[in-house]
Design a protein around this motif. Structure first.
Motif, short mmCIF file in Angstrom:
data_model
loop_
_atom_site.label_atom_id
_atom_site.label_comp_id
_atom_site.label_asym_id
_atom_site.label_seq_id
_atom_site.Cartn_x
_atom_site.Cartn_y
_atom_site.Cartn_z
N UNK A 32 0.83 -1.21 0.00
CA UNK A 32 0.00 0.00 0.00
C UNK A 32 0.86 1.26 0.00
N UNK A 33 1.93 1.26 0.78
CA UNK A 33 2.82 2.42 0.83
C UNK A 33 3.49 2.63 -0.53
N UNK A 34 3.92 1.55 -1.17
CA UNK A 34 4.55 1.66 -2.49
C UNK A 34 3.56 2.20 -3.51
N UNK A 35 2.32 1.69 -3.49
CA UNK A 35 1.31 2.17 -4.43
C UNK A 35 0.97 3.64 -4.17
N UNK A 36 0.87 4.01 -2.89
CA UNK A 36 0.58 5.40 -2.55
C UNK A 36 1.71 6.32 -2.99
N UNK A 37 2.96 5.92 -2.72
CA UNK A 37 4.11 6.76 -3.08
C UNK A 37 4.16 7.00 -4.58
#
Length: 501
Positions: free
Chosen positions: A471-476
């Motif tokens: 999720x953090x990778x997709x958000x970034x």
């Protein structure tokens, strides 16, 4: 044998004919003539504020009937938890930070407005030969008198009656004596760029009457796009006496003794009860019904795509500003309220009707967003969206056909409200059942499984390492794309935080 075969064939054809008459028309079929489009927007109406969404008291027969005739969404999200960015997102299909609007726009305030190189639903449909008009709350610039900012006509609307920014202003604002009494009649509306002064109508009636007048006055029989953005149920609340009387049992003794006390004079007064708020919802419902009845009387009911929704979550009893006192918005148990990224701030009622093309009484639990409306219309009306800009929404035509929807990127929400004592979180994304909220430094703060925890009470952050990493990778990746948006760069904008303190 031949006779039996012929009889069977005739029976099959008759059965097929009957099914064709009773089944919804396929949305993939190109219509004989382009359908009209109406978007009806309520202001600050909560997820739990309508009869169709479970309110145990408020009567909303017209909107409830719309739900019975169309598709009601249980997980429809506004593009943002505040008015200006949410409206920008709906009309452009782009997450609001891309459009130049990061938060609400104060009247006469900072030089904030919808970017001039943005295109709205009205712009696209005008190119398709549609008549376009809007009535009600625009709130995409700092005032209808601003010549340095785009106005409704620059956003694709041929005709407009708009309250450009913020509140429904009233002559009562100017009265120096306190307490002030009187019905709130608006004085801040502009018709096609010219002020109309104070009118002896409550805002909702003014807006619905103008919409009906425009529909009557059209000379050419072209398809039309009508955007009706009511100011109800935003403060100041103003409703006819018949609706106040309808909910008198939900008013305090003080309120019944002091009706028409101006909302700006409520700060040091006792609780007024929820009756005025309930009255305003039913009054809004009446105005919606007038527009719907007009479409039916025109014979255009089956050929008109109608969306009813709200710009963001409600002002609940948790007042945060003086003008929010005595409100009573309901989220149907969801956490949060207007101006934050909890479900109560962004999940709102939404109903789409398209004559017999959408199954009557359908209910969809598929997560969708206001950003999806533009690409859905492009899909249904068979026009192409430009390739020179990012469109964050995706077509939900499969949902309208009661088919599965496969998304290609997360749902995303943005808001910039830096309260000094309690800064609002700035970002949120949802993938599947999981929602992650990020603080103002883009650091993960909350993680919820909305299927198991719709109330957002069990923070799963730190308990799902593989999921969190994804999720953090997709958000970034998504945030970097927004921060480097091509239209923002073309405007020479830098995404600087807004300071409202």
């Amino acid at each position: 044998m031949q006779k039996r075969m012929l009889a069977s064939l005739v029976s099959l054809l008759l059965a097929s004919s009957a099914m064709a008459q009773t089944s919804p028309a396929m949305l993939s079929d190109k219509p004989a003539k382009q359908p009209n489009v109406i978007i009806i927007m309520a202001d600050d109406l909560g997820y739990g504020d309508l009869g169709a969404y479970g309110h145990p008291i408020v009567k909303t027969p017209n909107i409830d009937r719309l739900a019975q005739e169309g598709m009601r969404f249980t997980e429809y999200y506004a593009p943002a938890p505040l008015c200006s960015p949410s409206r920008a997102g709906l009309l452009t299909g782009r997450t609001p930070f891309r459009t130049g609007i990061r938060s609400w726009i104060p009247s006469g305030g900072k030089n904030v407005a919808l970017g001039r190189n943005e295109k709205t639903i009205a712009s696209y449909l005008k190119e398709q030969g549609y008549d376009t008009a809007m009535m009600g709350k625009l709130h995409l610039n700092a005032g209808a008198n601003r010549t340095d900012q785009p106005q409704a006509k620059d956003m694709g609307f041929d005709y407009s009656l708009v309250n450009a920014a913020g509140f429904v202003t009233s002559d009562l604002d100017k009265v120096k004596e306190r307490p002030r009494y009187g019905v709130v009649y608006p004085n801040g509306f502009y018709r096609n760029g010219k002020p109309i002064g104070t009118v002896n109508q409550i805002s909702g009636e003014l807006v619905s009457s103008e919409a009906i007048h425009w529909l009557d006055s059209r000379k050419e029989k072209k398809p039309f796009f009508l955007y009706v953005a009511f100011t109800e149920v935003h403060t100041p609340l103003a409703s006819p006496q018949k609706y106040l009387d309808m909910y008198k049992d939900y008013m305090s003794d003080y309120e019944r003794q002091h009706q028409d006390l101006f909302y700006a004079d409520w700060a040091d007064k006792p609780w007024r009860g929820a009756g005025e708020y309930y009255a305003n919802i039913s009054y809004l419902d009446e105005q919606v019904g007038k527009v719907l009845d007009k479409v039916k009387a025109m014979g255009e009911e089956d050929n008109t795509i109608i969306l009813f929704t709200s710009d963001n979550g409600p002002v609940t009893r948790e007042a945060r500003k003086w003008y929010e006192l005595n409100m009573a918005g309901e989220t149907n148990g969801l956490r949060g309220r207007k101006d934050n990224l909890w479900e109560g701030g962004i999940r709102v009622p939404a109903i789409i009707k398209y004559g017999t093309h959408i199954k009557a009484g359908a209910v969809s639990d598929t997560p969708v967003t206001g950003l999806d409306i533009l690409p859905t219309l492009a899909d249904m009306l068979h026009f192409s969206l430009p390739t020179d800009r990012a469109i964050d929404g995706e077509s939900i035509k499969p949902v309208l056909e009661e088919k599965p929807l496969t998304r290609h990127k997360p749902l995303i929400w943005t808001i910039d409200m830096p309260y000094q004592d309690d800064p609002t979180d700035m970002w949120a994304i949802r993938e599947g059942d999981w929602k992650m909220i990020f603080d103002r430094n883009a650091k993960p703060k909350y993680l919820y499984n909305l299927k198991a925890d719709a109330g957002e009470v069990n923070n799963q952050l730190g308990k799902q390492p593989a999921l969190e990493k994804q999720l953090v990778a997709d958000f970034t990746r998504y945030k970097n794309d927004i921060d480097n948006d091509s239209l923002m760069r073309a405007r020479g904008e830098k995404p600087e935080p807004v300071d409202w303190n």
